[in-house]
Design a protein around this motif. Structure first.
Motif, PDB file in Angstrom:
ATOM      1  N   ALA A 188       0.831  -1.211   0.000  1.00 27.98           N
ATOM      2  CA  ALA A 188       0.000   0.000   0.000  1.00 27.98           C
ATOM      3  C   ALA A 188       0.862   1.256   0.000  1.00 27.98           C
ATOM      4  O   ALA A 188       0.538   2.239  -0.663  1.00 27.98           O
ATOM      5  N   ARG A 189       1.950   1.225   0.759  1.00 31.57           N
ATOM      6  CA  ARG A 189       2.717   2.448   0.975  1.00 31.57           C
ATOM      7  C   ARG A 189       3.829   2.663  -0.053  1.00 31.57           C
ATOM      8  O   ARG A 189       4.153   3.797  -0.385  1.00 31.57           O
ATOM      9  N   TYR A 232       2.210   0.835  -4.378  1.00 29.01           N
ATOM     10  CA  TYR A 232       1.083   1.553  -4.979  1.00 29.01           C
ATOM     11  C   TYR A 232       1.447   2.997  -5.378  1.00 29.01           C
ATOM     12  O   TYR A 232       1.242   3.382  -6.532  1.00 29.01           O
ATOM     13  N   PRO A 233       2.023   3.798  -4.465  1.00 23.44           N
ATOM     14  CA  PRO A 233       2.369   5.169  -4.884  1.00 23.44           C
ATOM     15  C   PRO A 233       3.394   5.194  -6.027  1.00 23.44           C
ATOM     16  O   PRO A 233       3.347   6.084  -6.872  1.00 23.44           O
ATOM     17  N   ALA A 281      -3.528   0.952 -11.056  1.00 21.36           N
ATOM     18  CA  ALA A 281      -3.337   0.049  -9.915  1.00 21.36           C
ATOM     19  C   ALA A 281      -4.459   0.180  -8.899  1.00 21.36           C
ATOM     20  O   ALA A 281      -5.082   1.239  -8.773  1.00 21.36           O
TER      21      ALA A 281
END
Lengths: 342, 342
Positions: free
Chosen positions: B201-202, B205-206, B215
Motif C-alpha cells: 500500500a505504501r 502503490y504510490p 493500480a
C-alpha cells in the motif's frame, strides 16, 4: 458444567433495549471500547447494520430485539399498528445486509407465522403478544441450535489440534471449542487478523483469550505459511451463506486459505445453520462490493496516500474445497446439503 | 525514451551521504513523510537495517554507500585503516538481514577483490581509491542489471495483463512495467497491501501511480478471490532469495498467492539477480522469525488488546509453484536455475 459465553456473544452485549432505544454492541471499536450504538428507530437500526456496527450472527439477534422494539412501539402508538407497517419495518432490516440471508429467512418466516394473527379485528395487544411469543420462541430455538452445533463441531476437534480461522466465527465455532475444552481436548487456534476491519484480531482473539483457549494472531497472508509447515490441522470458519450445491460464502480471505488447505491436504470445515434454499450455486448470489476506501484505512487511519482499492466482501468457496459443513443435522459433505435440507 | 524511476528507487532517496552521516530513506513512514534516518556509524546503519528502515534491494544500496562512508572515515582517521577493521564493519552490515543474502554475497566478493590492495605497505589513499572504484563498478553493474532484467521482464507482459503483486518488488518489477508501458502495452496491477508493514500500500502503490500505471490496492487475503474470478493473468514478486533447486523465498503472504495461482492455472514469476549458490533447498535457509508484536500493530497503532502473534518474515515457495524466474540470463524454469548459475 455450564458453558459460559465470552463477552461478545452474551445476548445483552449483542443488542438490548434501554431508554426506549435499541442498543447495538459496537463491534467496530471492541476491544478498545465497550460501546453501544443507540438507535431510536428501525431506520437507525438498518443504518447501523449497514455500517457493520455488528456482523455475522449479530444482525439476527438485532432483528429479534428490533421486533420487540416495534411491538412495544405499536402498543405505545409510536408505530402505526398494521401488518403492512410491520412488513415495511422488517424490510428495512432485511435490506441492510444482502448477502447474509439467515436473518432475512427468519424474519420472513416470522411474518408468515404472524399474518393469521393480524386481521382487521385483532386488538393490538393480542397481535403484540403473538409477535413477542414468536420472537421468544425463535430466539430460544437459535440458542439451542448454537449449543447443539457446538457439540457437533466439538466432535471434529481432536486433542492437540491447531485450528486456523478467519474473521469472527461466533457461537457455533466458539462453542465447539468450548465443548472440546470441556471434553479435555487441548486445542490451539491461529487467527487471521482479517483486514480491513480486523475482526479476527479484535473479536475472535480476545474471545478465545477470555475462554482460556491458546491463540495467536497472524496476518491474512500467513495461513499458507503454517499449512506448508504442517502446523495447522484444520481450517474452520462460519459462513455467511451456503448454497444448495455446498458452495460456502464467507468473508473475503477465506478462499485463499481453503485453496491452500486443499493443496496441503488439510480439511476445511464451515459452520452453517442452514443452506439458503433460494441459492442453488454461487451464480445465484448477489455479492456485496463494499467501498474500496475501507481497504485504504486501518482503525480509521489511512494506510497510504490517497488511492484506489477494491473490497469484495465475500469469497465463494467451491464445494470441492470444503471437507464438511457443520449443520444442526450433523457434519455434512457439500454434496449432501441439498438433499438434507430440501 | 529514458525510463524514469519513481521517487523510492532513485539512488539519492534510497541512501546518500551528507553532513558526515549515512542518510537512509525511511520506507517505514513513506508516503506520509519523506524522511531520512541519519546514521553516524556503521553500527547505526546496521541497526537501521535491522529496524527495516529500508528493505528489499535497499540494503545493497545502503551497503554501497556505507562502504564509501567507511572509506572516507579511514582517510579522515575516524576509522582505523586495516582490512580486518573493514571486514568487521562489513560484518555489521551483513548480519543485519540474515535472509536477504544478495547484499552479503556482493559484500564478501568485494572484500575478496579488495584484499590484494590492502597489504601492510598500501597507503590508505590507494586502498580507499581501490575500494571506491570497486563500489562504483559494482553499483553501475547493478544499475545495468536492473534495466536488463526490466527489459526481460517486460517480454512476459502482454497488453491487458492484470498483474497481482505482493510487497515492494522494486527495480526489476517496476522497470518491467515501465518497459512494457514504453512498448505500448496496457498493464494494470493489483497490489496486496502486505501487512504488517503495508509495503504494498505504501511503497508499491504510490510508485505505480507515479509511473502512470493503473493500480488498485487489495488486502492480503483477496488474491484468491480475483484469481477465482479469472481477473488476474499473472502473479509477480521479487525474491529475497532463490535456492539452487528453484525454491523462491519471499515476503510472507507470497506462498498463499502462489498456491492459489497454481490452483487457478495462473503463472507465478519471481525476479532474482542470482540464486544463492550456498542454498540448495529451503532446508538450507535460516528463516527470520520477527517479533510477533509487529503483527499486533498497524502504523504504530495496536490492532487489538494485548495479545500474542506470530511473524515469520518469509515464505518458501516450492519450485512446482513457480512458472519462471526472471534472471539476468533470461526467464528460467526453476529446474534450470542450478545449471544456469553454477
Amino acid at each position: 458444567m455450564m458453558i459460559s459465553l465470552p463477552y461478545l456473544l452474551r445476548k445483552e452485549n449483542i443488542c438490548h433495549i434501554s431508554d426506549g432505544s435499541v442498543h447495538i454492541g459496537d463491534r467496530r471499536v471492541f476491544p478498545f471500547e465497550k460501546r453501544f450504538e443507540a438507535c431510536s428507530s428501525v431506520e437507525e437500526v438498518s443504518t447501523a447494520l449497514k455500517s457493520m456496527v455488528t456482523q455475522g450472527g449479530g444482525p439476527l439477534q438485532v432483528a429479534f430485539t428490533t421486533l420487540r422494539f416495534i411491538a412495544d412501539g405499536m402498543l405505545q402508538h409510536r408505530y402505526a399498528y398494521s401488518f403492512a407497517e410491520l412488513t415495511r419495518q422488517v424490510g428495512l432490516l432485511i435490506s441492510a445486509r444482502p448477502t447474509n440471508t439467515t436473518m432475512r429467512r427468519v424474519m420472513l418466516a416470522l411474518l408468515d407465522d404472524l399474518s393469521p394473527f393480524c386481521t382487521q379485528d385483532t386488538p393490538v395487544e393480542d397481535f403484540v403478544r403473538h409477535l413477542n411469543l414468536l420472537v421468544d420462541t425463535q430466539e430460544m430455538a437459535y440458542d439451542d441450535l448454537y449449543h447443539h452445533m457446538g457439540r457437533i463441531g466439538s466432535t471434529l476437534l481432536e486433542d492437540a489440534d491447531v485450528i486456523l480461522t478467519t474473521c469472527f466465527a461466533e457461537h457455533t465455532f466458539l462453542l465447539s471449542l468450548a465443548y472440546a475444552k470441556e471434553q479435555g481436548k487441548n486445542i490451539s487456534v491461529l487467527v487471521n487478523e482479517t483486514r480491513p476491519y480486523l475482526q479476527g484480531a479484535r473479536l475472535t482473539y480476545p474471545s478465545l483469550v477470555e475462554m482460556g483457549i491458546d491463540a495467536h494472531i497472524i496476518t491474512d497472508g500467513m495461513g499458507a505459511h503454517y499449512l506448508s509447515e504442517g502446523k495447522i490441522t484444520k481450517y474452520m470458519t462460519a459462513s455467511d451463506l451456503v448454497c444448495l450445491d455446498g458452495t460456502v460464502v464467507n468473508k473475503v480471505g477465506s478462499l485463499s486459505n481453503a485453496v491452500a488447505c486443499k493443496y496441503y491436504g488439510v480439511p476445511y470445515y464451515a459452520f452453517s445453520i442452514s443452506p439458503d434454499p433460494t441459492k442453488r450455486t454461487s451464480s445465484d448470489i448477489p455479492m456485496e462490493e463494499r467501498d474500496g476506501q475501507e481497504v485504504l484505512h486501518c482503525l480509521g487511519r489511512a494506510t497510504t496516500s490517497e488511492g484506489r482499492a477494491l473490497y469484495p466482501s465475500f469469497d465463494c468457496i467451491e464445494p470441492s474445497l470444503v471437507q464438511g459443513i457443520v449443520t444442526p443435522k450433523g457434519v455434512l459433505a457439500p454434496s449432501e446439503i441439498a438433499r438434507s435440507f430440501t
